[in-house]
Design a protein around this motif. Structure first.
Motif, PDB file in Angstrom:
ATOM      1  N   VAL A  95       0.822  -1.310  -0.158  1.00 15.13           N
ATOM      2  CA  VAL A  95      -0.067   0.005   0.339  1.00 15.13           C
ATOM      3  C   VAL A  95       1.388   0.848   0.171  1.00 15.13           C
ATOM      4  O   VAL A  95       0.795   1.831  -0.671  1.00 15.13           O
ATOM      5  CB  VAL A  95      -1.038  -0.322   1.280  1.00 15.13           C
ATOM      6  N   PHE A  96       1.937   1.124   0.960  1.00 18.77           N
ATOM      7  CA  PHE A  96       2.376   2.431   0.597  1.00 18.77           C
ATOM      8  C   PHE A  96       3.505   2.449   0.157  1.00 18.77           C
ATOM      9  O   PHE A  96       4.510   1.640  -0.544  1.00 18.77           O
ATOM     10  CB  PHE A  96       3.583   2.016   2.385  1.00 18.77           C
ATOM     11  N   GLU A 115      -0.336   6.041   7.007  1.00 17.35           N
ATOM     12  CA  GLU A 115      -0.839   7.068   6.043  1.00 17.35           C
ATOM     13  C   GLU A 115      -2.115   6.096   5.486  1.00 17.35           C
ATOM     14  O   GLU A 115      -3.274   7.325   5.639  1.00 17.35           O
ATOM     15  CB  GLU A 115      -0.023   7.578   5.407  1.00 17.35           C
ATOM     16  N   ASN A 116      -2.841   5.172   5.842  1.00 17.85           N
ATOM     17  CA  ASN A 116      -3.822   4.730   5.643  1.00 17.85           C
ATOM     18  C   ASN A 116      -4.411   4.025   6.381  1.00 17.85           C
ATOM     19  O   ASN A 116      -5.873   3.654   5.968  1.00 17.85           O
ATOM     20  CB  ASN A 116      -3.537   3.741   4.151  1.00 17.85           C
ATOM     21  N   VAL A 117      -4.481   4.675   7.527  1.00 14.31           N
ATOM     22  CA  VAL A 117      -5.526   4.549   8.986  1.00 14.31           C
ATOM     23  C   VAL A 117      -6.611   4.889   8.856  1.00 14.31           C
ATOM     24  O   VAL A 117      -7.382   6.512   8.092  1.00 14.31           O
ATOM     25  CB  VAL A 117      -4.881   4.708  10.272  1.00 14.31           C
ATOM     26  N   TYR A 118      -8.055   3.570   9.086  1.00 16.95           N
ATOM     27  CA  TYR A 118      -9.117   4.908   8.260  1.00 16.95           C
ATOM     28  C   TYR A 118     -10.093   5.748   9.828  1.00 16.95           C
ATOM     29  O   TYR A 118     -10.184   4.729  11.160  1.00 16.95           O
ATOM     30  CB  TYR A 118     -10.307   3.430   7.934  1.00 16.95           C
ATOM     31  N   SER A 130     -16.536  -2.462   7.377  1.00 13.26           N
ATOM     32  CA  SER A 130     -16.297  -2.654   6.664  1.00 13.26           C
ATOM     33  C   SER A 130     -14.743  -1.999   6.464  1.00 13.26           C
ATOM     34  O   SER A 130     -14.329  -2.936   5.674  1.00 13.26           O
ATOM     35  CB  SER A 130     -16.951  -3.373   4.629  1.00 13.26           C
ATOM     36  N   LYS A 131     -14.501  -1.190   6.556  1.00  9.66           N
ATOM     37  CA  LYS A 131     -13.306   0.088   6.439  1.00  9.66           C
ATOM     38  C   LYS A 131     -12.206  -0.753   8.070  1.00  9.66           C
ATOM     39  O   LYS A 131     -11.596  -0.187   7.830  1.00  9.66           O
ATOM     40  CB  LYS A 131     -13.438   0.578   5.773  1.00  9.66           C
ATOM     41  N   LEU A 132     -12.616  -0.749   8.294  1.00  7.90           N
ATOM     42  CA  LEU A 132     -12.712  -0.888  10.183  1.00  7.90           C
ATOM     43  C   LEU A 132     -11.579  -2.330   9.882  1.00  7.90           C
ATOM     44  O   LEU A 132     -10.751  -2.006  10.980  1.00  7.90           O
ATOM     45  CB  LEU A 132     -13.888  -0.553  11.264  1.00  7.90           C
ATOM     46  N   LEU A 133     -11.972  -3.064   9.172  1.00  3.40           N
ATOM     47  CA  LEU A 133     -10.917  -4.581   9.487  1.00  3.40           C
ATOM     48  C   LEU A 133      -9.906  -3.896   9.406  1.00  3.40           C
ATOM     49  O   LEU A 133      -9.165  -4.982   9.924  1.00  3.40           O
ATOM     50  CB  LEU A 133     -11.900  -5.649   8.420  1.00  3.40           C
ATOM     51  N   SER A 134      -8.769  -2.604   8.036  1.00  3.96           N
ATOM     52  CA  SER A 134      -7.694  -3.372   7.817  1.00  3.96           C
ATOM     53  C   SER A 134      -6.878  -2.598   9.134  1.00  3.96           C
ATOM     54  O   SER A 134      -5.759  -2.226   9.471  1.00  3.96           O
ATOM     55  CB  SER A 134      -7.863  -1.947   6.951  1.00  3.96           C
ATOM     56  N   ASN A 135      -8.264  -1.860  10.100  1.00  2.29           N
ATOM     57  CA  ASN A 135      -6.905  -1.169  11.348  1.00  2.29           C
ATOM     58  C   ASN A 135      -6.961  -1.845  12.084  1.00  2.29           C
ATOM     59  O   ASN A 135      -6.427  -1.974  12.516  1.00  2.29           O
ATOM     60  CB  ASN A 135      -8.353  -0.006  11.997  1.00  2.29           C
ATOM     61  N   CYS A 136      -7.860  -2.889  12.142  1.00  2.00           N
ATOM     62  CA  CYS A 136      -7.261  -3.662  13.813  1.00  2.00           C
ATOM     63  C   CYS A 136      -6.156  -4.372  12.747  1.00  2.00           C
ATOM     64  O   CYS A 136      -5.498  -5.481  13.840  1.00  2.00           O
ATOM     65  CB  CYS A 136      -8.446  -4.746  13.999  1.00  2.00           C
ATOM     66  N   ILE A 187      -9.906   1.599   3.379  1.00  5.17           N
ATOM     67  CA  ILE A 187      -9.243   0.160   2.226  1.00  5.17           C
ATOM     68  C   ILE A 187     -11.255  -0.868   3.056  1.00  5.17           C
ATOM     69  O   ILE A 187     -10.921  -1.642   3.806  1.00  5.17           O
ATOM     70  CB  ILE A 187      -8.260  -1.044   2.530  1.00  5.17           C
ATOM     71  N   THR A 188     -11.421  -1.296   1.619  1.00  8.74           N
ATOM     72  CA  THR A 188     -12.249  -2.029   2.032  1.00  8.74           C
ATOM     73  C   THR A 188     -12.558  -3.515   1.579  1.00  8.74           C
ATOM     74  O   THR A 188     -12.125  -3.445   1.160  1.00  8.74           O
ATOM     75  CB  THR A 188     -13.865  -1.354   1.471  1.00  8.74           C
ATOM     76  N   ILE A 189     -12.923  -4.072   3.070  1.00 10.10           N
ATOM     77  CA  ILE A 189     -12.436  -5.625   2.955  1.00 10.10           C
ATOM     78  C   ILE A 189     -13.726  -5.934   3.508  1.00 10.10           C
ATOM     79  O   ILE A 189     -14.325  -6.325   4.190  1.00 10.10           O
ATOM     80  CB  ILE A 189     -11.436  -6.456   3.889  1.00 10.10           C
ATOM     81  N   ASN A 190     -14.703  -6.944   1.848  1.00 13.56           N
ATOM     82  CA  ASN A 190     -15.927  -7.673   2.272  1.00 13.56           C
ATOM     83  C   ASN A 190     -16.204  -8.814   2.526  1.00 13.56           C
ATOM     84  O   ASN A 190     -14.745  -9.943   2.300  1.00 13.56           O
ATOM     85  CB  ASN A 190     -16.711  -7.016   1.311  1.00 13.56           C
TER      86      ASN A 190
END
Length: 269
Positions: free
Chosen positions: A67-68, A130-133, A139-145, A200-203
């Motif tokens: 991502v970065f 740089e991409n923290v939601y 659906s976008k909070l998952l990437s933070n965790c 980042i949406t992860i479904n």
């Protein structure tokens, strides 16, 4: 996010960027770059110490950052840090998420087929700083965790002298492309929510895409690794079902355990 953290299986020994622990949160490019440098330089130093290989002996460098994306590139940062020679062949892969690590392995394999008697260094990392939601879309909070600070470095060699001392033998890579399928294409997406927060949406189609890809990979690799006995049983079963029209005969289940000792489903950082 608390519920996700409790269920995701990550322990207290994982690392996140120091900037995310500050108040207010530091999501600057400098904070993200510090995370990448600490991860990358740490794994490279450890790798060189364990193998005893000198930097000047490495002729191929491939870097991965999903991502970065930085300028100068991550490969340039490593070249400058370790004072690599000007004739080094360097490649930088970014923007492909976890897939990039597997693509990089295939690239290194092809490069070693062309350049004999060489060492290749593959470095993979990422930074979500740089991409923290910051929004509330679940659906976008998952990437933070689930994403953490991590780095990995591989040293690959085609030198005849390393054949008996290498830890593994790299035989082949198989990559299945499923992006032409809508569900596979859309299961992970970087986009803004209704409030304008980028995330980042992860479904749930992640599992569908993974199963589809695994089936494709197994269909390619099974004929290459299965013993003749398993191929024969499958062939006889196929003839009975297709040509003798025995619809009541179940498809033959291949016993991959007869050939494969370990199967790892995962991704490079």
């Amino acid at each position: 996010m608390d519920r996700i953290l409790q269920r995701c299986g990550l322990g207290d020994n994982t690392y996140i960027s120091k900037g995310l622990l500050k108040e207010p949160t530091d999501m600057s490019a400098e904070a993200a770059m510090e995370v990448v440098e600490r991860a990358v330089f740490g794994v490279i130093d450890e790798l060189l110490m364990k193998t005893g290989v000198q930097c000047e002996n490495i002729s191929i460098l491939v870097t991965v950052c999903g991502v970065f994306n930085i300028m100068p590139s991550l490969s340039s940062v490593i070249v400058r840090r370790y004072n690599l020679r000007h004739e080094h062949r360097t490649y930088n892969i970014t923007g492909m998420e976890c897939t990039a690590g597997l693509v990089a392995l295939g690239l290194v394999q092809n490069l070693l087929k062309i350049h004999g008697n060489s060492y290749a260094l593959l470095v993979s990392t990422d930074s979500l700083t740089e991409n923290v939601y910051k929004g509330n879309d679940r659906s976008k909070l998952l990437s933070n965790c689930i994403f953490r600070v991590a780095g990995v470095a591989f040293l690959l060699s085609n030198k005849p002298s390393d054949q008996n001392t290498s830890k593994y033998e790299f035989i082949r890579t198989i990559r299945s492309q499923t992006s032409n399928n809508d569900r596979s294409y859309n299961y992970i997406f970087m986009e803004e929510d209704v409030e304008g927060h980028l995330g980042i949406t992860i479904n749930k189609d992640l599992f569908y895409a993974a199963i589809k890809t695994i089936r494709l990979n197994i269909s390619i690799i099974a004929p290459l690794v299965l013993p003749l006995s398993e191929k024969f049983c499958y062939f006889i079963n196929l003839i009975v079902r297709r040509f003798l029209l025995r619809s009541n005969v179940e498809p033959y289940n291949l016993y991959l355990s007869k050939t494969i000792d370990h199967f790892l489903l995962g991704f490079l950082p």
